[in-house]
Design a protein around this motif. Structure first.
Motif, PDB file in Angstrom:
ATOM      1  N   PRO A  49     -13.740  67.449  47.778  1.00  0.00           N
ATOM      2  CA  PRO A  49     -12.791  66.447  47.292  1.00  0.00           C
ATOM      3  C   PRO A  49     -12.477  66.644  45.816  1.00  0.00           C
ATOM      4  O   PRO A  49     -13.250  67.261  45.076  1.00  0.00           O
ATOM      5  CB  PRO A  49     -13.533  65.127  47.518  1.00  0.00           C
ATOM      6  N   SER A  50     -11.332  66.118  45.439  1.00  0.00           N
ATOM      7  CA  SER A  50     -10.976  66.108  44.013  1.00  0.00           C
ATOM      8  C   SER A  50     -11.873  65.104  43.306  1.00  0.00           C
ATOM      9  O   SER A  50     -12.505  64.265  43.948  1.00  0.00           O
ATOM     10  CB  SER A  50      -9.521  65.691  43.839  1.00  0.00           C
ATOM     11  N   ARG A  51     -11.918  65.201  41.993  1.00  0.00           N
ATOM     12  CA  ARG A  51     -12.701  64.244  41.195  1.00  0.00           C
ATOM     13  C   ARG A  51     -11.822  63.691  40.083  1.00  0.00           C
ATOM     14  O   ARG A  51     -11.034  64.416  39.480  1.00  0.00           O
ATOM     15  CB  ARG A  51     -13.912  64.932  40.548  1.00  0.00           C
ATOM     16  N   THR A  52     -11.993  62.404  39.805  1.00  0.00           N
ATOM     17  CA  THR A  52     -11.322  61.806  38.659  1.00  0.00           C
ATOM     18  C   THR A  52     -12.091  62.197  37.404  1.00  0.00           C
ATOM     19  O   THR A  52     -13.171  62.789  37.488  1.00  0.00           O
ATOM     20  CB  THR A  52     -11.294  60.269  38.779  1.00  0.00           C
ATOM     21  N   GLU A  53     -11.564  61.825  36.260  1.00  0.00           N
ATOM     22  CA  GLU A  53     -12.278  62.092  35.001  1.00  0.00           C
ATOM     23  C   GLU A  53     -13.637  61.415  34.994  1.00  0.00           C
ATOM     24  O   GLU A  53     -14.584  61.916  34.405  1.00  0.00           O
ATOM     25  CB  GLU A  53     -11.439  61.634  33.809  1.00  0.00           C
ATOM     26  N   GLY A  54     -13.745  60.280  35.677  1.00  0.00           N
ATOM     27  CA  GLY A  54     -15.012  59.564  35.757  1.00  0.00           C
ATOM     28  C   GLY A  54     -15.914  60.071  36.878  1.00  0.00           C
ATOM     29  O   GLY A  54     -16.926  59.467  37.172  1.00  0.00           O
TER      30      GLY A  54
END
Length: 94
Positions: A41-46
């Motif tokens: 999965p993609s990840r957010t900055e957090g």
């Protein structure tokens, strides 16, 4: 994106809880599949995991294979072969 537009198939828009619900599995199962390299999965900055419609389709395929009794190593090999087959079909001249 307006309220009536669907996200692009590869656009990560679902959190882990939503993705798990859409695929009919627990969030812990998604984390296990990621750990085993079956999902990325993609990840957010957090560092929050975000899933796309393509991820959900892949997750449903993993679940289908698992229900047929295929172990995780076998699922990984099947998915790799299917991905390679898809790439070869796209690269072939028409």
């Amino acid at each position: 994106m307006t309220e009536h537009q669907r996200p692009l198939p590869d656009q990560a828009v679902y959190t882990i809880s939503v993705a798990a619900r859409l695929a009919g599995v627990r969030p812990a199962t998604l984390r296990l599949y990621e750990e085993k390299g079956l999902l990325a999965p993609s990840r957010t900055e957090g560092r929050t995991r975000m899933y796309s419609d393509e991820d959900i389709r892949r997750l449903r395929r993993i679940t289908e294979l698992s229900e047929q009794g295929v172990n995780l190593a076998g699922i990984a090999r099947i998915l790799d072969l299917q991905d390679e087959n898809h790439r070869l079909r796209e690269d072939r001249p028409r």
